[in-house]
Design a protein around this motif. Structure first.
Motif, short mmCIF file in Angstrom:
data_model
loop_
_atom_site.label_atom_id
_atom_site.label_comp_id
_atom_site.label_asym_id
_atom_site.label_seq_id
_atom_site.Cartn_x
_atom_site.Cartn_y
_atom_site.Cartn_z
N VAL A 68 0.84 -1.20 0.00
CA VAL A 68 0.00 0.00 0.00
C VAL A 68 0.87 1.25 0.00
CG1 VAL A 68 -1.83 1.26 1.18
CG2 VAL A 68 -1.83 -1.24 1.22
N VAL A 69 0.58 2.12 -0.97
CA VAL A 69 1.33 3.36 -1.16
C VAL A 69 0.32 4.51 -1.17
CG1 VAL A 69 2.57 4.68 -2.92
CG2 VAL A 69 3.17 2.28 -2.53
N GLY A 70 0.63 5.60 -0.49
CA GLY A 70 -0.27 6.76 -0.49
C GLY A 70 0.48 8.04 -0.84
N VAL A 71 -0.20 8.93 -1.57
CA VAL A 71 0.39 10.26 -1.84
C VAL A 71 -0.63 11.32 -1.45
CG1 VAL A 71 1.85 9.43 -3.73
CG2 VAL A 71 -0.39 10.36 -4.27
N ASP A 72 -0.12 12.42 -0.92
CA ASP A 72 -1.00 13.54 -0.55
C ASP A 72 -0.17 14.82 -0.55
OD1 ASP A 72 -3.99 13.61 1.02
OD2 ASP A 72 -2.76 15.41 1.22
N ILE A 73 -0.84 15.93 -0.85
CA ILE A 73 -0.17 17.23 -0.82
C ILE A 73 0.26 17.57 0.61
CG2 ILE A 73 -2.28 18.62 -0.52
CD1 ILE A 73 -1.10 20.51 -2.72
N ASN A 74 -0.47 17.01 1.59
CA ASN A 74 -0.10 17.17 3.00
C ASN A 74 0.67 15.94 3.48
OD1 ASN A 74 -1.39 19.69 3.38
ND2 ASN A 74 -3.37 18.64 3.52
N LEU A 75 1.38 16.14 4.59
CA LEU A 75 2.11 15.01 5.18
C LEU A 75 1.10 14.02 5.77
CD1 LEU A 75 5.19 16.13 7.29
CD2 LEU A 75 5.12 14.44 5.44
N THR A 76 1.39 12.72 5.62
CA THR A 76 0.56 11.70 6.24
C THR A 76 1.39 11.08 7.36
OG1 THR A 76 -0.31 11.20 4.03
CG2 THR A 76 -0.81 9.60 5.77
N LYS A 77 0.84 11.05 8.56
CA LYS A 77 1.59 10.44 9.67
C LYS A 77 1.80 8.96 9.39
CE LYS A 77 0.11 13.37 13.48
NZ LYS A 77 -1.04 13.44 14.37
N THR A 78 2.96 8.45 9.81
CA THR A 78 3.35 7.07 9.50
C THR A 78 2.28 6.04 9.89
OG1 THR A 78 5.58 7.78 10.02
CG2 THR A 78 5.24 5.41 9.87
N ILE A 79 2.08 5.08 8.99
CA ILE A 79 1.21 3.93 9.26
C ILE A 79 2.07 2.69 9.03
CG2 ILE A 79 -0.81 2.61 8.47
CD1 ILE A 79 -2.08 5.24 7.57
N THR A 80 2.04 1.74 9.96
CA THR A 80 2.86 0.53 9.85
C THR A 80 2.59 -0.20 8.53
OG1 THR A 80 2.48 0.36 12.21
CG2 THR A 80 3.59 -1.51 11.19
N GLU A 81 3.66 -0.58 7.86
CA GLU A 81 3.61 -1.37 6.61
C GLU A 81 2.90 -0.64 5.46
OE1 GLU A 81 2.53 -5.52 7.07
OE2 GLU A 81 3.11 -5.36 9.16
N VAL A 82 2.88 0.68 5.53
CA VAL A 82 2.31 1.48 4.43
C VAL A 82 3.36 2.55 4.09
CG1 VAL A 82 0.54 3.21 3.88
CG2 VAL A 82 -0.11 1.12 5.08
N SER A 83 3.56 2.80 2.77
CA SER A 83 4.52 3.84 2.37
C SER A 83 3.76 5.07 1.92
CB SER A 83 5.36 3.37 1.17
OG SER A 83 5.95 2.14 1.47
N THR A 84 4.22 6.24 2.34
CA THR A 84 3.56 7.46 1.89
C THR A 84 4.58 8.47 1.36
OG1 THR A 84 3.62 8.36 4.13
CG2 THR A 84 1.58 7.28 3.47
N MET A 85 4.07 9.40 0.57
CA MET A 85 4.93 10.39 -0.06
C MET A 85 4.15 11.70 -0.13
SD MET A 85 6.08 10.02 -3.98
CE MET A 85 6.96 11.28 -4.83
N GLN A 86 4.79 12.80 0.22
CA GLN A 86 4.12 14.10 0.12
C GLN A 86 4.29 14.59 -1.32
OE1 GLN A 86 5.44 17.04 2.95
NE2 GLN A 86 3.61 18.28 2.65
N LEU A 87 3.17 14.81 -2.00
CA LEU A 87 3.21 15.15 -3.42
C LEU A 87 1.95 15.88 -3.83
CD1 LEU A 87 4.64 14.47 -6.28
CD2 LEU A 87 2.96 12.63 -6.41
N ASP A 88 2.14 16.95 -4.62
CA ASP A 88 0.99 17.63 -5.24
C ASP A 88 0.74 16.91 -6.56
OD1 ASP A 88 -0.80 19.23 -6.56
OD2 ASP A 88 0.36 21.09 -6.32
N ILE A 89 -0.41 16.29 -6.71
CA ILE A 89 -0.63 15.51 -7.93
C ILE A 89 -0.73 16.39 -9.17
CG2 ILE A 89 -1.63 13.47 -6.82
CD1 ILE A 89 -4.36 14.70 -8.14
N GLU A 90 -0.86 17.71 -8.97
CA GLU A 90 -0.88 18.61 -10.13
C GLU A 90 0.52 19.04 -10.55
OE1 GLU A 90 -5.06 20.74 -10.38
OE2 GLU A 90 -4.03 21.27 -8.52
N ASP A 91 1.53 18.60 -9.82
CA ASP A 91 2.92 18.81 -10.24
C ASP A 91 3.08 18.11 -11.60
OD1 ASP A 91 5.64 18.29 -10.72
OD2 ASP A 91 6.11 18.08 -8.60
N PRO A 92 3.60 18.81 -12.63
CA PRO A 92 3.72 18.17 -13.95
C PRO A 92 4.57 16.90 -13.93
CG PRO A 92 4.38 20.51 -14.02
CD PRO A 92 4.02 20.20 -12.59
#
Ligand SMILES: C[S@@+](CC[C@H](N)C(=O)[O-])C[C@H]1O[C@@H](n2cnc3c(N)ncnc32)[C@H](O)[C@@H]1O
Length: 200
Positions: A68-92
């Motif tokens: 499971v991978v998540g992206v969001d313009i805001n920071l996502t607090k850590t969730i065990t066994e899940v990877s997250t990345m701070q990203l604006d999806i409108e970034d070209p």
């Protein structure tokens, strides 16, 4: 207390008791019960994932071998066994940035995207649809053939655009309004299955 508010409070309490970060978690559980979007072992990308209720559900449904991978313009607090990345999806370069960090294709894409709402309905609707079309574009590049997706929509005059675009790249497109979503709210979910495959 109005029934609508009572229901909202009930889901909020349930989320707190069961350790989910958002009431929205129950929307995904309900949609998945009905439409089997996520299966054990799936690789899942959640676009607009913060605070992380859907990530928690996606991890639970995909099981110990799921990714499971998540992206969001805001920071996502850590969730065990899940990877997250701070990203604006409108970034070209958003797709390249996701690919660089997570160099694999996905079985499922989830999008519960909401802009910061202004309260001016037609403006919020257009903005939400515009974000969702970007999520659809990302899906078309990162899904595996046969993959599934869920897209939240703020209903309005442009809702058809999302359904129309989705129908071009998925074999099946249907809609769902889970009970956990307030009946008065204009949101609903577009459920897409059997991605037709990448067109580079
Ligand atoms: C309703 S919340 C998602 C809730 C989530 N499904 C959960 O269960 O916790 C919508 C999210 O969309 C994100 N979002 C809005 N615009 C975005 C953008 N341009 N790029 C990435 N994320 C965005 C917001 O930051 C917000 O966290």
């Amino acid at each position: 207390m109005k029934i609508e508010n009572a229901l909202r409070d009930q889901y909020r309490k349930l989320a707190k008791d069961q350790g989910y970060r958002s009431r929205s978690a129950y929307k995904l559980l309900e949609i998945n019960n009905k439409h089997n979007v996520i299966e054990p072992n799936d690789t899942i990308l959640d676009i607009g994932c913060a605070p992380g209720g859907w990530l928690q559900v996606a991890k639970k449904l995909s099981g110990p071998t799921g990714t499971v991978v998540g992206v969001d313009i805001n920071l996502t607090k850590t969730i065990t066994e899940v990877s997250t990345m701070q990203l604006d999806i409108e970034d070209p370069d958003a797709i390249e940035k996701i690919r660089k960090n997570f160099p694999f294709s996905f079985d499922v894409v989830l999008s519960d995207l909401s802009p910061k709402v202004s309260g001016i309905w037609h403006f919020d609707h257009e903005r939400q649809i515009s974000l969702t079309l970007v999520a659809l574009q990302i899906s078309s590049k990162l899904l595996k053939r046969g993959g599934n997706a869920i897209f939240k929509i703020f209903d309005g005059s442009y809702s058809g655009d999302v359904k129309q675009e989705a129908a071009k790249i998925f074999m099946k497109v249907t809609t769902s309004k889970p009970k956990a979503s307030r009946q008065k709210s204009s949101e609903f979910y577009v459920i897409c299955s059997e991605f037709k495959g990448k067109r580079e």
